[in-house]
Design a protein around this motif. Structure first.
Motif, PDB file in Angstrom:
ATOM      1  N   HIS A  31       0.822  -1.194  -0.081  1.00 38.14           N
ATOM      2  CA  HIS A  31      -0.017  -0.185   0.034  1.00 38.14           C
ATOM      3  C   HIS A  31       0.932   1.252  -0.010  1.00 38.14           C
ATOM      4  CE1 HIS A  31      -3.376  -2.388   0.251  1.00 38.14           C
ATOM      5  NE2 HIS A  31      -3.296  -2.616   1.461  1.00 38.14           N
ATOM      6  N   LEU A  32       2.082   1.293   0.726  1.00 41.07           N
ATOM      7  CA  LEU A  32       2.904   2.365   0.992  1.00 41.07           C
ATOM      8  C   LEU A  32       3.301   2.695  -0.478  1.00 41.07           C
ATOM      9  CD1 LEU A  32       5.287   3.299   3.554  1.00 41.07           C
ATOM     10  CD2 LEU A  32       6.123   3.360   1.345  1.00 41.07           C
ATOM     11  N   LYS A  33       4.051   1.772  -1.252  1.00 42.11           N
ATOM     12  CA  LYS A  33       4.662   1.964  -2.645  1.00 42.11           C
ATOM     13  C   LYS A  33       3.642   2.432  -3.657  1.00 42.11           C
ATOM     14  CE  LYS A  33       9.110  -0.125  -1.863  1.00 42.11           C
ATOM     15  NZ  LYS A  33      10.067  -1.108  -2.604  1.00 42.11           N
ATOM     16  N   SER A  34       2.325   1.642  -3.381  1.00 44.17           N
ATOM     17  CA  SER A  34       1.310   2.150  -4.351  1.00 44.17           C
ATOM     18  C   SER A  34       0.847   3.470  -4.214  1.00 44.17           C
ATOM     19  CB  SER A  34      -0.032   1.136  -4.003  1.00 44.17           C
ATOM     20  OG  SER A  34       0.284  -0.293  -4.317  1.00 44.17           O
ATOM     21  N   GLU A  52      12.973  -3.056  11.812  1.00 49.02           N
ATOM     22  CA  GLU A  52      13.173  -3.609  10.334  1.00 49.02           C
ATOM     23  C   GLU A  52      12.083  -2.793   9.403  1.00 49.02           C
ATOM     24  OE1 GLU A  52      15.067  -5.933  12.970  1.00 49.02           O
ATOM     25  OE2 GLU A  52      13.255  -5.706  12.785  1.00 49.02           O
ATOM     26  N   ASN A  53      10.933  -3.019   9.893  1.00 43.69           N
ATOM     27  CA  ASN A  53       9.549  -2.458   9.090  1.00 43.69           C
ATOM     28  C   ASN A  53       9.704  -0.964   8.669  1.00 43.69           C
ATOM     29  OD1 ASN A  53       8.925  -5.060   8.728  1.00 43.69           O
ATOM     30  ND2 ASN A  53       7.142  -5.036   9.953  1.00 43.69           N
ATOM     31  N   ARG A  54      10.321  -0.342   9.805  1.00 48.41           N
ATOM     32  CA  ARG A  54      10.513   1.239   9.685  1.00 48.41           C
ATOM     33  C   ARG A  54      11.407   1.421   8.681  1.00 48.41           C
ATOM     34  NH1 ARG A  54       9.420   0.690  15.293  1.00 48.41           N
ATOM     35  NH2 ARG A  54      11.600   1.487  15.774  1.00 48.41           N
ATOM     36  N   GLU A  55      12.434   0.769   8.994  1.00 51.46           N
ATOM     37  CA  GLU A  55      13.552   0.935   7.884  1.00 51.46           C
ATOM     38  C   GLU A  55      13.101   1.065   6.736  1.00 51.46           C
ATOM     39  OE1 GLU A  55      16.683  -1.420   9.592  1.00 51.46           O
ATOM     40  OE2 GLU A  55      16.927  -0.298  11.370  1.00 51.46           O
ATOM     41  N   ARG A  56      12.347   0.071   6.448  1.00 53.90           N
ATOM     42  CA  ARG A  56      12.047  -0.463   5.024  1.00 53.90           C
ATOM     43  C   ARG A  56      11.069   0.825   4.499  1.00 53.90           C
ATOM     44  NH1 ARG A  56       8.708  -5.500   4.932  1.00 53.90           N
ATOM     45  NH2 ARG A  56       8.751  -5.059   2.859  1.00 53.90           N
ATOM     46  N   ALA A  57      10.310   1.219   5.302  1.00 51.27           N
ATOM     47  CA  ALA A  57       9.591   2.378   4.776  1.00 51.27           C
ATOM     48  C   ALA A  57      10.454   3.535   4.545  1.00 51.27           C
ATOM     49  CB  ALA A  57       8.390   2.684   5.902  1.00 51.27           C
ATOM     50  N   GLU A  58      11.490   3.968   5.530  1.00 50.19           N
ATOM     51  CA  GLU A  58      12.176   5.041   5.303  1.00 50.19           C
ATOM     52  C   GLU A  58      12.952   5.035   3.993  1.00 50.19           C
ATOM     53  OE1 GLU A  58      14.500   4.756   8.775  1.00 50.19           O
ATOM     54  OE2 GLU A  58      12.764   5.468  10.216  1.00 50.19           O
ATOM     55  N   ARG A  59      13.506   3.735   3.767  1.00 52.19           N
ATOM     56  CA  ARG A  59      14.371   3.466   2.371  1.00 52.19           C
ATOM     57  C   ARG A  59      13.312   3.596   1.123  1.00 52.19           C
ATOM     58  NH1 ARG A  59      16.411  -1.171   5.203  1.00 52.19           N
ATOM     59  NH2 ARG A  59      15.150  -2.396   3.777  1.00 52.19           N
ATOM     60  N   ARG A  64       8.747  10.506   7.655  1.00 52.27           N
ATOM     61  CA  ARG A  64       8.641  10.198   9.065  1.00 52.27           C
ATOM     62  C   ARG A  64       8.139   8.867   9.537  1.00 52.27           C
ATOM     63  NH1 ARG A  64       7.307  15.077   7.920  1.00 52.27           N
ATOM     64  NH2 ARG A  64       5.063  14.699   7.685  1.00 52.27           N
ATOM     65  N   THR A  65       8.484   8.074  10.404  1.00 53.84           N
ATOM     66  CA  THR A  65       8.219   6.849  10.903  1.00 53.84           C
ATOM     67  C   THR A  65       8.142   6.678  12.512  1.00 53.84           C
ATOM     68  OG1 THR A  65      10.359   5.910  11.036  1.00 53.84           O
ATOM     69  CG2 THR A  65       9.334   5.678   8.890  1.00 53.84           C
ATOM     70  N   ASP A 301      20.197  -5.162  -2.361  1.00 56.60           N
ATOM     71  CA  ASP A 301      19.643  -4.528  -1.382  1.00 56.60           C
ATOM     72  C   ASP A 301      18.658  -3.296  -1.906  1.00 56.60           C
ATOM     73  OD1 ASP A 301      20.776  -5.892   0.565  1.00 56.60           O
ATOM     74  OD2 ASP A 301      22.619  -4.576   0.551  1.00 56.60           O
ATOM     75  N   ALA A 302      18.013  -3.361  -2.948  1.00 61.24           N
ATOM     76  CA  ALA A 302      17.066  -2.277  -3.507  1.00 61.24           C
ATOM     77  C   ALA A 302      15.805  -3.040  -3.113  1.00 61.24           C
ATOM     78  CB  ALA A 302      17.115  -1.996  -4.928  1.00 61.24           C
TER      79      ALA A 302
END
Length: 381
Positions: A31-34, A52-59, A64-65, A301-302
């Motif tokens: 949903h975030l990337k969509s 780890e999930n917050r880091e993925r969202a930041e990448r 803000r997370t 790592d992308a």
């Protein structure tokens, strides 16, 4: 049910819709990337308890997370939020969103029960916020193709239909290397097993095709020793069209799932309609290319593409896009909270019949016998 247009529209056409994502695990990242790929939508924040999930969202570009969704809702000035949390948290998350006046797009199931869904919708109505539900199967290209062909009337009356939907088992595909999340195997957290995970998607798609459904009989099974079912078979009847439907959904420990994990076939009086006939001509080539792209992304790592023109994930994109457009226009979402509650009510009826071993005909016959039983008159001595 919320009317259209909604009286609580807080937007203007000139500004981007500011969106928060509550929960950025697997489906939350979809949903975030969509949302990030959509015109007129800006993802401003995400929340997840897992670092780890917050880091993925930041990448992925989220500014803000937060480690708590309530903190996000209290800190950000949002127009809408995606609720991609475990079902046990859906009601509470919508309550917090209602306090903030934020419209919500809730991952299925809407809640763990029809009663809980009713509380959720009452809260939303009192606050004047819109509720959309991520029932995406009707957006999937092959299912949409079946609906279009059926609407054309080329096969005439459809007395019978079958539908099957499969997914990975609760432990993931063998070989199993990491422990699965605990909440999908907890009936208190998830509300149920395959019937809620997979079946309610099918209920929504089938009612979209045939109108309101009745559950006539059901059976569930746990092929592994878990407290939730991983297989369910339901016999349905659509009174409006006179169609009988057999539905099966299951989560199995297969090493490889079928390339197309949903099958829908309508047996019409002048022909059949199958979703297999509505797959893109280059489906398998595209799927293979996307798989290679995602593997390469993991090696480098992308982040893999999750919102793009892939066969399955475009349905999530389109469902969220329609919700965002409805919010922007001040209209009721095309798949709203009442739709989400309806699928839960069908699932609950199936659970009830599966638990008793009865079917609807037996239950109705028993009711008639009870009604016909005459009470013996009292006799005084």
């Amino acid at each position: 049910m919320l009317s259209s247009p909604l009286p609580f529209s807080r937007r203007t056409d000139s500004s981007a819709l500011e969106l928060g994502v509550l929960g950025v695990g697997n489906i939350g990242m979809v949903h975030l990337k969509s949302a990030r790929a959509m015109d007129g939508v800006e993802v401003v924040a995400a929340a997840d308890a897992v670092p780890e999930n917050r880091e993925r969202a930041e990448r992925a570009g989220t500014p803000r997370t937060y480690d708590d969704y309530a903190t996000l809702l209290g800190s950000e000035d949002l127009d809408a939020a995606v609720v991609a949390l475990p079902p046990v948290l859906h009601l509470e998350a919508v309550e917090r969103a209602a306090e903030a006046g934020v419209d919500v797009f809730v991952e299925k199931p809407l809640a763990r029960s029809g009663a809980e869904a009713e509380r959720l919708l009452e809260t939303a109505a009192d606050a004047g916020i819109a509720v959309g539900v991520d029932h995406t199967l009707r957006y999937q290209p092959d299912i949409a193709g079946v609906a279009e062909e059926y609407a054309d009337g080329t096969v005439g009356h459809v007395p019978y239909a079958t539908m099957t939907r499969l997914n990975d088992g609760p432990l993931g595909r063998p070989p199993i290397e990491t422990a699965p999340p605990s909440w999908p195997l907890d009936p208190d957290a998830a509300g149920g097993g395959s019937l809620l995970e997979l079946g309610i998607h099918c209920f929504d798609a089938l009612e979209h095709l045939f109108g309101e459904l009745e559950v006539r009989s059901a059976a569930t099974d746990a092929t592994l020793e878990f407290p939730v079912e991983d297989a369910a078979t339901v016999l349905l009847r659509a009174p409006e069209t006179g169609t009988t439907i057999t539905l099966h959904c299951g989560s199995y420990q297969w090493e490889e799932l079928p390339e197309v994990n949903t099958r829908l076939r309508l047996e019409g009086v002048t022909g059949t309609i199958s979703n297999q006939d509505h797959l893109p001509g280059n489906f398998y080539a595209d799927a293979a290319n996307e798989a290679l792209t995602n593997v390469a992304s993991r090696v480098t790592d992308a982040e893999p593409t999750v919102f793009g023109p892939t066969f399955y994930l475009q349905a999530h994109y389109r469902a969220l896009e329609d919700f965002c457009e409805a919010v922007r226009s001040g209209e009721s979402p095309p798949i709203d909270g009442e739709d989400g509650k309806r699928t839960l009510e069908l699932a609950e009826r199936a659970y009830e019949l599966a638990a008793t071993g009865d079917d609807l005909a037996d239950a109705e016959e028993g009711d008639e016998r009870d009604d016909d039983t005459e009470t013996e008159p009292e006799v005084s001595v």
